[in-house]
Scaffold this active site. Sequence first.
Site, PDB file in Angstrom:
ATOM      1  N   HIS A   1      44.504  49.986  36.342  1.00 21.34           N
ATOM      2  CA  HIS A   1      44.716  49.932  34.898  1.00 21.34           C
ATOM      3  C   HIS A   1      44.515  51.290  34.228  1.00 21.34           C
ATOM      4  O   HIS A   1      44.980  51.510  33.115  1.00 21.34           O
ATOM      5  CB  HIS A   1      43.785  48.894  34.284  1.00 21.34           C
ATOM      6  CG  HIS A   1      44.150  48.505  32.890  1.00 21.34           C
ATOM      7  ND1 HIS A   1      45.427  48.117  32.524  1.00 21.34           N
ATOM      8  CD2 HIS A   1      43.408  48.446  31.750  1.00 21.34           C
ATOM      9  CE1 HIS A   1      45.456  47.839  31.233  1.00 21.34           C
ATOM     10  NE2 HIS A   1      44.243  48.033  30.742  1.00 21.34           N
TER      11      HIS A   1
ATOM     12  N   SER B   1      47.079  49.592  26.996  1.00 22.86           N
ATOM     13  CA  SER B   1      46.626  48.232  27.224  1.00 22.86           C
ATOM     14  C   SER B   1      46.872  47.400  25.953  1.00 22.86           C
ATOM     15  O   SER B   1      48.021  47.287  25.518  1.00 22.86           O
ATOM     16  CB  SER B   1      45.147  48.236  27.628  1.00 22.86           C
ATOM     17  OG  SER B   1      44.762  46.988  28.120  1.00 22.86           O
TER      18      SER B   1
END
Length: 694
Positions: A664, A548
Site C-alpha cells: 500500500h 488511499s
Amino acid sequence: MTTLPNSIRLAMAADQPNADQFLWLEQLHSQPALEWVTQQNQRTLARFAQGTDFPRLEQQVLDILNKDSQIPWVAKYGDDYYNFWQDRDNPRGLWRRTTLQEYRKAQPTWETVLDIDALGKAEGQEWVFHGATPLAPDYRYALLKLSPDGGDAVTVREFDLQQKRFVSDGFTLPVAKSVVSWADYQHLFVATDFGPDSLTQSGYPRVVKRWQRGTPLDSAETLYQAQPEDMRAYAYHDDTPGFERDFIVRMMDFYHQETFLLDAKGQRIKIEVPTDAELGCHREWLLIRLGSDWSLGDKTYPSGALLAANFADYLAGKRQLSVLFTPSERMALSGYATTRDHLIVSIMDDVVNRLEVLTPQGSGWQTRPLGTPVKLSTLSAGGIDDKTNDYFLTVSGFLQPTSLYLGNLDDGEPALLKQGPQDFDASGYQVSQHFARSKDGTRIPYFQIAASGLKLDGNNPTLLYGYGGFEVSLQPSYLGSNAPTWLERGGVFVVANIRGGGEYGPAWHQAALKQNRHRAYEDFAAVAQDLIARKVTSSQKLAARGGSNGGLLVGNMLTQYPELFGCIVCEVPLLDMQRYTQLSAGASWIAEYGDPRDAQQWAYLQAFSPYHNIKAGVAYPPTLFLTATSDDRVNPSHARKMAARMQQMGYQQAYFYENTAGGHSAAADKKQSAFHAALVSEFIWQTLQARSVG
C-alpha cells in the site's frame, strides 16, 4: 488513442455488453492485465522520466533518504535498543541493536541482529521487514513478520535474539494477514487464515486460537469466532508486570468493537462499554475514549472524552469514572501514551498540539504540562518501557527537522538526544495557518508553506494535499525530502484539515461519513477556492494530491471540481465504489463509506464514485494514477480501471504507473520511494508549467 495489444482487446471483447468492460483488469496477474500495465508504465516514463530533471531529483531525494545522520528510531527490549535501518548499502534493511550508552553517541556502535538483504539473497526472496514482537520479560525470542512483496500479508517466524537466527522448530506461519501475540513462551494467540470459513468478508481472520509450542497449527485450541460479516477478531496479552491480562477483541467494523477479558479459567468476560469507544489499559486503570456521547446514570460524558476507571472495580460493576480530558469545539484529544506511573496525553487546539502529564493522586488525577509547544509544530511523547518513567519526546515542524529528547517524568527537563538533519535551507520559507469556509459555513483549517514574501499574483504553482477519512489527523511534520521535489522548485505546499479526519475529534470525522461524504469534498474544494481567492495561485497552477482514501478524495476533485485544478495526482486510490467491497480489504470500510449492495446506500455512494462519474466531453485536468501490484489493502484495479476508462473516452492526459512491490506504500525501499517522488514531481511541475493563467 493508445493502441492496445490483441490479447487486451480480446479480453475486453469477452465482457458482457452491459457489464463493466474493464473487469479484466481486476485479474491482477493475468497476461492481458500485466501487458496493459507494462504499456502504461512505458508511456508514463517516456513522458515524465526522460528529462534531465528527473534523475537529478531522484538522486536528491535518495541522498536525503540515505543520510547517515537520520535519526535511528529505537524500541527498547530488555536492556537493548533496537532499530531498523535502511541505506544505500542495505536497501531492504538491517535490524540491529545497541545500548543506551552507545545510543547517546553521535555515531553509535550497532550490532546487526538480522540482515534482511542477506536473508533475501540466501532464501531467494526479496523480503520486506514488517516488524517484530519480542517475548517479555527475557526478550530472548521474537516473532518476526516478513512480507514477500511489501503487502499486508506476512509470514511469521520465531527468531532467537541471543543466537541471532531463526528457531528451527519454532513457531512459523505461512503468508497471511495474521495477528499474533505471545501468550507465554509455550503458547501464542493466533488469528490467521486457518482454511475455509476462517476469514471475514474483509479477508481478515475471524477465528482466534491458542497454539501450543511443538503442536501442529490445526490442533490449536479455538477461543473465539467472530461473524463472517464482522471485520476481524484477534487476541493479545498485556505483559505489564503485576497486571498481566489476556484480551480477545471482536471488531464488528472499523469503529465498533467488543473487548473480552480472558480469565484464568478460559472464560470470556465482556467489558461493558459503548461499542464505538476505544479501550486501553494502564496498570490498574481502564481507559475509555468515547466515540459518541455516553449517558451513565445521571451523567452524560461527551464524544471525544477520555475517561479512567479502576479496572477491577469496573469489572465488578462499579461505575466510578474520572474525566481525564473533555473536548471543546476547537480542541480534541490526539492520543495518549503511558509510562510506569503516568499518562501522557496529546491535545490538539486548531490542529496544533500540546502535551500534558496526568498522574493518579488519591481519588483524582494531577495534571501538568510537558515540553514547550512550538508554533505550528507537533510535539509527541511516549514511554520507553513499562518499568520506568523514562520517555522519548519529539518536536517537529514543516520547516523544522525532528528533535529527539530523552527524559524522566520524575526528574526535571528532557535532554536533547538526537537531532535530525537539515535536509534543505528553510530560511527562505514560512509556515502559516489559514481558514476557509466550506459550502455549509464550516470553518476549515489549512497549513500553507511558501517562500517568505510570497507574491500574491495568482501565478504560484501550488500543491494541495488532503486525506479526510478514518479520523486521521494531518499535523505539521518535517517536509524533508519533499523540499527538493516541490518547495525548492518554487512551489507552495498546502495541507488541508478537512472533515472526515480527526483534527477536531470524533464529530469532525463523523460529519463526513457515508451519505455525508460530500462534506469532505466540499471542504477540500473550499480550501482550493480560498487559495485562488487569496491569489496564492490560480486553478491553472493548482495541483491536488492524495493517496488511499485521499485518492478517493482527489478522484472526486477530478470528477466534481475539474475547473479548480491544473492537475491531479491520485495514489493507491479507491475509485470504484460499486465494487470496492469485493476487492481486497474493501469490505472492512463499509462503516466509513456505506454498502453498495444496499440500493439506498448505493444511491449516495454512486454520487462520490469517480469511476461512475467520469464523462466524455468534460475538460478534465491531466491526471496521474499510481498504484502497486502488491497492494493487498486497496486493490490496484481501482487505479487501473479508472485510467483505462478515461483513455477510452479520449482523455490521453490520463497517465498511469504501477510498481510491482511495496504494497500500500507503493515502494519497498528508499530507491523506489525516491523514484516515486521524482515521478510525481515531474508530472506536476511539467503539467502546471505548461498551463498559463488566463
